[in-house]
Design an enzyme around this catalytic site. Sequence first.
Site, PDB file in Angstrom:
ATOM      1  N   HIS A  34      53.689 -39.133  14.253  1.00 29.59           N
ATOM      2  CA  HIS A  34      52.279 -38.873  14.508  1.00 29.59           C
ATOM      3  C   HIS A  34      51.641 -38.404  13.207  1.00 29.59           C
ATOM      4  CE1 HIS A  34      48.629 -37.176  16.097  1.00 29.59           C
ATOM      5  NE2 HIS A  34      48.900 -37.677  17.286  1.00 29.59           N
ATOM      6  N   ARG A  50      40.255 -36.616  15.909  1.00 33.89           N
ATOM      7  CA  ARG A  50      39.743 -37.628  14.969  1.00 33.89           C
ATOM      8  C   ARG A  50      38.776 -38.569  15.669  1.00 33.89           C
ATOM      9  NH1 ARG A  50      44.632 -40.433  13.540  1.00 33.89           N
ATOM     10  NH2 ARG A  50      45.861 -38.857  14.611  1.00 33.89           N
TER      11      ARG A  50
END
Lengths: 528, 208
Positions: free
Chosen positions: A315, A335
Amino acid sequence: MDKIEESKKRVQALRASRKDIKWPLLSEEEKHHLVHKYHPDYKKEAYGKIRIGPNQGEETVREVVKLLEGESCISSESISLTPQRQVDVLIIGGGGAGATAALSVKESGATVLVATKLRLGDSNTVMAEGGMQVAVSPEDSPIQHFMDSLRGGHMENDRTLLKTLVESGPSIAKWLLDIGVLFDREEDGNLSLRAGGGSSQARLLRCKDYTGLELMRVLKDAVLDEDIEILEFSPVVELLTDGEGNCSGAILKNLDNNKYTVVQAKTVILSTGGMGRLHIQGFPTSNHYGATADGLPLAYRAGAALTLQDTFQYHPTGAVYPEAMSGILVTEAIRSVGAQLVNGNGERFINEMETRDAVASAVIRECQEGRGVETPSGRRGVWLDMPLVDVLNGEGILKDRFPNMDRQYSRYKIDISKDPVLVYPTLHYQNGGIKINADGESTLKGLFVAGEASGGIHGRNRLMGNSLLDIIVYGKRAGRAASLRASETKFRELTLRHLEEYQSAQKEAGVVPQLVSPILFPDYVNKD
Amino acid sequence: MSHSVTIEFDGSSHSVPEGITVIQAMWHLGRPMIHGVGCLGGVCGACTITMRSSSQTESQTALACQTMVEDSMALTFLPPDASKKVMTPLSADVADEKKMIHFYPETRRCVACQACTTICPQGIDVMEGVRAAINGEISAVAEKFTSCVMCGLCSMVCDARIRPHRVGIYARRLSVAAHPGSADQLFTRIDEINTGKYTEEWERVMSS
């Protein structure tokens, strides 16, 4: 420390100038290039050949090779295989997939026993933050969900498994509402949807940034409502077969008194989860304490084939500072609402919504090429500029939507609405695993697999939010199919013949086991 | 280069490195953890501790995986949640707000002592949640317990034997049953799939 502060000041100073810039997406060719050059999956020296068993001659990371080639703590001489327990369906693992499977078996009327290494619900599921992908919006469709996932998986997904996954999504979401899962809603009552990396449509259902906690809490509560028997602190240390290619039971080990229990089962569902605690290639991990890939060696030496066992998800945004948080996930959803990735010079370097493998590769590139930031303990990372979320969406939005992140960082006196944080890829997910069909059955008859332990659905790179969907869809399917099979079969003989055969194959190939597998827990204990 | 601190644990003092969590300190002291450890990310509620620093006169609770060691800290691991859960069906009948505490009638015995709120490692105002439950405000209870990790400390300290965390999760589940809302887009999509809207496109996609 001054260097970090200096770099942080640059990030803050340049925020206004980069906040509205739309960073271009990579072309397929650029992405291919980036991933092949920097992604840990393509680091040849980290890989080794599997020398025995169904996937003989194929490769995976050395840490997994060692597990597969490990020895069992059980031997025919040391244990009597007279069953102490008999049950229609034995479920191994009590995370999201195991709990869902248990509910499904119970519903079918078969008898069920859940054995789990820690407590019911101690799993990666409970840690999932961002959400669950379901094609709900009118602009979206299961086909688009399928295509996004296929592209994200580098076209190597098992298409039948993937079709089943995306097509079951909406009815699974309905089932979750029925058992009382609280997803975030819009004013008009519709499910609130958010975008995820590599997805062409907003299709993440979520509960703030506690989606996995919410799912697991409800599943656990539902399992307790159904009065399903659960043996906690009781991992499985060996499967049992009838010697003719059928799984017939398993041996559990009680971690409190080290006693074994032999369970005879008509079918077995393996839902042992992932492998982050193997710390592949030295990476920190976002996974829970028990994520040691126990299912892989168990299934493999009993004769079940693996698929895509060489691919892992790192990740892109794991915390690297403070040290006590290293590896902890900073959800991708941050994000998707505007947080930007910036290097030590305060410059952006990738579109934040590329797939995870591409974003992780770009972060690694920045750090390798000297544009990262070094922490006091020697880790490297880039900045995730979270305060930007409030700049773009309004004051207070960040903490309101991401209370978990806020809480975690605030324990270390970091205010995520004021300061950017340092991140680096963290070992997050096993993309491949034990090969299954659409019923969740492995190539060993009577052994079903659900959740992260299985492989094929996600190809070479899982999209965000597809794992929470996977565990529920395939937990249910495996539960249903295993119950049906149990209703058609009788108990089979309990033997360790598969183990004896595996041991002779080891000898023949000159394989000397280097450890006892499954390892059950990472070895963090100081020996001094 | 790293400094060490002294913690008091299990009847004696131990020196451990600064800047690590309580769980990491246990590993450092040679203790393999099986009970009292779970996700290592602050959401599973397995690692509750009670602790006191030298500057405090009162002890406080925390999650061991989320707590850094401090010099002169004294700590003890707490037993895991053992509260009994009652069966809590979600039928429309029990979704009546007045009946919300039907399965947890002892909730009415709350004497507003605040112990539950004080002890919550997640900073939830548990007592407010309990009061809302007594008033039948399902949604308010649900909202309060959003970040509950089900560690059960609130139940452990409750003199009235209320099980706030169980009431919380029940209210959360019930709030969906009571207010299913009009998730029309979802239901439309399910219909579309069931009536074969995508069949042809699937054939094309799967054969390409």
